[in-house]
Design an enzyme around this catalytic site. Structure first.
Site, PDB file in Angstrom:
ATOM      1  N   TRP A 124      35.670  -1.700 -54.814  1.00  0.00           N
ATOM      2  CA  TRP A 124      34.604  -0.990 -54.100  1.00  0.00           C
ATOM      3  C   TRP A 124      34.565   0.481 -54.484  1.00  0.00           C
ATOM      4  CZ3 TRP A 124      30.749  -3.662 -52.991  1.00  0.00           C
ATOM      5  CH2 TRP A 124      30.871  -4.952 -52.491  1.00  0.00           C
ATOM      6  N   ASP A 162      34.093   5.658 -47.574  1.00  0.00           N
ATOM      7  CA  ASP A 162      33.548   4.316 -47.368  1.00  0.00           C
ATOM      8  C   ASP A 162      34.526   3.590 -46.456  1.00  0.00           C
ATOM      9  OD1 ASP A 162      32.695   1.706 -47.436  1.00  0.00           O
ATOM     10  OD2 ASP A 162      32.814   1.469 -49.616  1.00  0.00           O
ATOM     11  N   LYS A 220      30.965  -6.071 -41.563  1.00  0.00           N
ATOM     12  CA  LYS A 220      32.373  -6.416 -41.410  1.00  0.00           C
ATOM     13  C   LYS A 220      32.848  -6.173 -39.974  1.00  0.00           C
ATOM     14  CE  LYS A 220      32.298  -6.330 -46.088  1.00  0.00           C
ATOM     15  NZ  LYS A 220      31.827  -5.466 -47.174  1.00  0.00           N
TER      16      LYS A 220
HETATM   17  C1  LIG Z   1      31.332  -4.996 -48.323  1.00  0.00           C
HETATM   18  C2  LIG Z   1      31.651  -3.650 -48.823  1.00  0.00           C
HETATM   19  C3  LIG Z   1      30.703  -2.853 -49.477  1.00  0.00           C
HETATM   20  C4  LIG Z   1      29.318  -3.351 -49.801  1.00  0.00           C
HETATM   21  O1  LIG Z   1      28.526  -3.440 -48.680  1.00  0.00           O
HETATM   22  P1  LIG Z   1      26.972  -3.853 -48.795  1.00  0.00           P
HETATM   23  O2  LIG Z   1      26.495  -3.640 -47.402  1.00  0.00           O
HETATM   24  O3  LIG Z   1      26.946  -5.282 -49.258  1.00  0.00           O
HETATM   25  O4  LIG Z   1      26.329  -2.958 -49.777  1.00  0.00           O
HETATM   26  C5  LIG Z   1      31.070  -1.581 -49.869  1.00  0.00           C
HETATM   27  N1  LIG Z   1      32.308  -1.109 -49.640  1.00  0.00           N
HETATM   28  C6  LIG Z   1      33.256  -1.854 -49.026  1.00  0.00           C
HETATM   29  C7  LIG Z   1      34.610  -1.272 -48.800  1.00  0.00           C
HETATM   30  C8  LIG Z   1      32.951  -3.135 -48.598  1.00  0.00           C
HETATM   31  O5  LIG Z   1      33.886  -3.882 -47.984  1.00  0.00           O
END
Ligand SMILES: *Cc1c(COP(=O)(O)O)cnc(C)c1O
Length: 359
Positions: free
Chosen positions: A102, A171, A195
């Site tokens: 990521w 993030d 999540k």
């Molecule tokens: C799932 C995830 C993403 C991507 O998220 P989207 O909403 O599908 O763009 C980005 N960073 C992390 C750490 C993730 O777990």
């Protein structure tokens, strides 16, 4: 009604209470005669939902009026692009900790816009791990420094937030509000909702107002953070139903209380790690111990054939979505805030039994 134990990494299990609340009001939201999906985003019913969702987030994160809570479409992936578009100008550098898939995705987008330096790089290491603060080198005067607090695919988590010397951006898609963190240290925190917070397609962004004010003014309206701040995320039609679900999930979190939620998350993860470490070596964790995630527990079995059998038999026993990410294989148990303790206990008992039968 029959609910499975859903170990999916995302979209992930939501609190049953939140789903049932939404169900109860699905066709007639509190006597309005409409679903939340059908009502004006400028009406009083929706307005209350929107503002409660933001207030819940602000309260749970312990932030004051110097921050704005924003709801933006496009998931976390659009944030990978919006952050450098707003804050990485010509002649500037942004520091990125490249700790996994990521982070690498965030770096890739930043490099389309400008100069992204890798402050540390453990992306390709096996066993997977987060770099230590001592390994990170920061650029003086960087526009910002970017961290990924939980690498969802690798199953690693940054436990301590380093001092970076520039505005901190993170993030937190897969571990937001899952453990104690000092959110006031960050200039911008973002998370795809699917999540720990709600349904997919929605990103939560929490941003310091003075940091947002430094953003580029030459961007199209929908790509500027300032637009979302000025219009309370209502410049255009927001993803109303997603925000409603986030409102219900954060309401559930407030009711449960963060200390209890955090302790429960740690205990859930520990149960699975104990099953990995306490066996005969049949299960092997894929992350280094210091970096192990409380949210995504990743491990391998002696052979890929046994992993396939494990996933199949677990699924037959009501434990779904245990397959690791397609890029790395193995097993991944995603156990976010709303994942029940009973599901973890069921998995651990299945792991012990499977090892006995196949070890
Ligand atoms: C799932 C995830 C993403 C991507 O998220 P989207 O909403 O599908 O763009 C980005 N960073 C992390 C750490 C993730 O777990």
């Amino acid at each position: 009604m029959s609910r499975i134990y859903n170990f999916c990494a995302g979209p992930a299990a939501l609190p049953l209470e939140a789903l049932q609340e939404a169900q109860a009001h699905l066709v007639d939201y509190k006597g309005s005669g409409m679903s939340v999906m059908e009502m004006s985003h400028r009406g009083k019913e929706y307005d209350a939902i929107h503002n409660e969702a933001a207030a819940n987030v602000r309260e749970l994160m312990g932030l004051g009026d110097d921050y704005s809570v924003l709801f933006i479409q496009g998931g976390a992936s659009l944030q990978f692009a919006m952050i450098p578009m707003n804050f990485l100008g010509q002649g500037q550098v942004a520091d990125y900790v490249n700790s996994g898939s990521w982070s690498a995705a965030a770096v890739k987008q930043a490099r389309i816009i400008g100069n992204a330096n890798l402050a540390a790089d453990t992306q390709k290491e096996i066993p997977t791990r987060m770099p230590s603060a001592a390994e990170m080198t920061w650029t003086p005067g960087a526009a910002y420094s970017h961290l990924t607090t939980n690498e969802t695919i690798a199953g690693t988590q940054l436990k301590d937030i380093p001092e970076t010397g520039s505005p901190l951006v993170a993030d937190m898609s897969s571990d937001i509000l899952s453990r104690p963190r000092d959110y006031a240290r960050f200039s911008l925190v973002y998370a795809g909702a699917q999540k720990n917070l709600g349904p997919s397609g929605l990103a939560l962004v929490v941003i310091r107002k003075d940091f947002a004010a430094k953003g580029s003014i030459t961007l199209p309206t929908m790509l500027k953070y300032q637009t979302y701040i000025d219009d309370n995320s209502l410049y255009n039609t927001p993803p109303c139903f997603g925000i409603y679900m986030l409102c219900l999930t954060t309401r559930w979190m407030k009711k449960m209380g963060l200390p209890k939620l955090f302790a429960q998350n740690r205990d859930k993860a520990q149960l699975i790690y104990d099953a990995i470490d306490g066996g005969s070596g049949f299960y092997r964790g894929t992350a280094q111990k210091e970096s192990r995630s409380d949210m995504n527990v990743t491990f391998r079995l002696p052979t890929e054939e046994l992993e396939t059998l494990f996933i199949k038999q677990a699924s037959e026993a009501g434990m779904k979505q245990l397959k690791g990410h397609r890029s790395v294989g193995g097993i991944r148990a995603s156990i976010y805030n709303a994942f029940p303790v009973a599901g973890v206990e069921a998995l651990v008992s299945f792991m012990k039994d499977f090892e006995k039968r196949n070890g």
